[in-house]
Design a protein around this motif. Sequence first.
Motif, PDB file in Angstrom:
ATOM      1  N   THR A 195       4.210  45.745  42.483  1.00 15.49           N
ATOM      2  CA  THR A 195       4.260  45.190  43.840  1.00 15.49           C
ATOM      3  C   THR A 195       4.198  43.666  43.790  1.00 15.49           C
ATOM      4  O   THR A 195       5.006  42.975  44.413  1.00 15.49           O
ATOM      5  CB  THR A 195       3.113  45.772  44.683  1.00 15.49           C
TER       6      THR A 195
ATOM      7  N   HIS B  35       0.696  51.880  52.093  1.00 14.92           N
ATOM      8  CA  HIS B  35       1.429  51.007  51.154  1.00 14.92           C
ATOM      9  C   HIS B  35       2.873  50.939  51.663  1.00 14.92           C
ATOM     10  O   HIS B  35       3.792  51.503  51.067  1.00 14.92           O
ATOM     11  CB  HIS B  35       1.349  51.599  49.751  1.00 14.92           C
TER      12      HIS B  35
ATOM     13  N   SER C 181      -2.126  44.997  40.015  1.00 16.93           N
ATOM     14  CA  SER C 181      -0.759  45.414  40.368  1.00 16.93           C
ATOM     15  C   SER C 181       0.202  44.894  39.307  1.00 16.93           C
ATOM     16  O   SER C 181       0.007  43.798  38.774  1.00 16.93           O
ATOM     17  CB  SER C 181      -0.379  44.817  41.726  1.00 16.93           C
ATOM     18  N   THR C 182       1.209  45.663  39.002  1.00 16.53           N
ATOM     19  CA  THR C 182       2.336  45.150  38.212  1.00 16.53           C
ATOM     20  C   THR C 182       3.565  45.067  39.120  1.00 16.53           C
ATOM     21  O   THR C 182       4.095  43.989  39.388  1.00 16.53           O
ATOM     22  CB  THR C 182       2.628  46.065  36.996  1.00 16.53           C
TER      23      THR C 182
HETATM   24  N1   CP Z   1       3.646  51.251  42.974  1.00 19.90           N
HETATM   25  C1   CP Z   1       2.747  50.281  42.893  1.00 19.90           C
HETATM   26  O1   CP Z   1       2.094  49.900  43.882  1.00 19.90           O
HETATM   27  O2   CP Z   1       2.569  49.765  41.629  1.00 19.90           O
HETATM   28  P1   CP Z   1       1.592  48.572  41.256  1.00 19.90           P
HETATM   29  O3   CP Z   1       0.173  49.079  41.485  1.00 19.90           O
HETATM   30  O4   CP Z   1       1.863  48.247  39.820  1.00 19.90           O
HETATM   31  O5   CP Z   1       1.866  47.429  42.185  1.00 19.90           O
END
Ligand code: CP
Length: 306
Positions: A52, A129, A49-50
Amino acid sequence: MRSLINILDLSTQDIEELITVANDIIANPEKYREKCRYKKLATLFYEPSTRTRLSFESAMLELGGSVIGFSEANSSSSAKGESVADTAKTVSCYADIIAMRHPKEGAPLVASQNASIPVINAGDGGHNHPTQTLADLLTIYREKGGFDNLTLGFCGDLKFGRTVHSLISAMSRYKGIKVVLISPEELKLPSYIKKDVLKKNNIPYTQTTSLENAIADLDILYMTRVQRERFFNEEDYLRLKDSYILEPGKLRNAKPDLAIMHPLPRVNEISVAIDSDPRACYFKQVLYGKYMRMALILKLLGEAEK
Ligand code: CP
């Protein structure tokens, strides 16, 4: 409500309250700088993840709290075989609130049933999510002034796109909503969501493979990445990955006030030439995600009304 596992754990009134708090944080950030002093957020991320993870961490730091956690399963004792339930009980001894992302559907629910502190689902497999949905809802609210009477087009990987599943559930509670589902045959929205959410709430919906044919009617276009990590074979992924690429020419028939959204990360599905179009909202979603996560942390820790 103690934990947030599914967006429907929040009533429409809860969502309104979170939006009010998020908008107040945007207007008056100094009011919130000490709200979570001495509180700790644990970010337990078993998947990459970035946005979240970093927005949760940034949210807690901007509330005056601290952050502990791990960003990959291999750096935790799950690599030694520890269960999610035991991890949740353990982390409850060290932190005040947990944000968990896991590749297995239902893992954050199991964590919430075993933790003695609130658990937030930060994405579970191809399932849900909810905090991305909070970011999406604040974006829609600020762009459109509310949620009623909107036509939403969801385009791309509607089968595995958990952000799509959560946003459709959230929007199904508002009046006058219409949904256009744009995907290749193999990546259609799962039947259970059509039955349990769209049909159950009498939401009119159409399915098409053509973005060009659908775009003129849309108030919101929600683009998604084809989710490579959920495919069973690479060949199928390679065949489907570039099914939809939004380029400036494809906006020819779009409404002047269309909101173009994407939960990010993007791969090829939105050309960078769209980024300077005033209708592009995807980096606003990134920013609004932090404010909605701040509002959610305050609510779950009982600090919102103090
Ligand atoms: N939108 C989202 O969940 O991005 P990440 O996977 O970078 O957390």
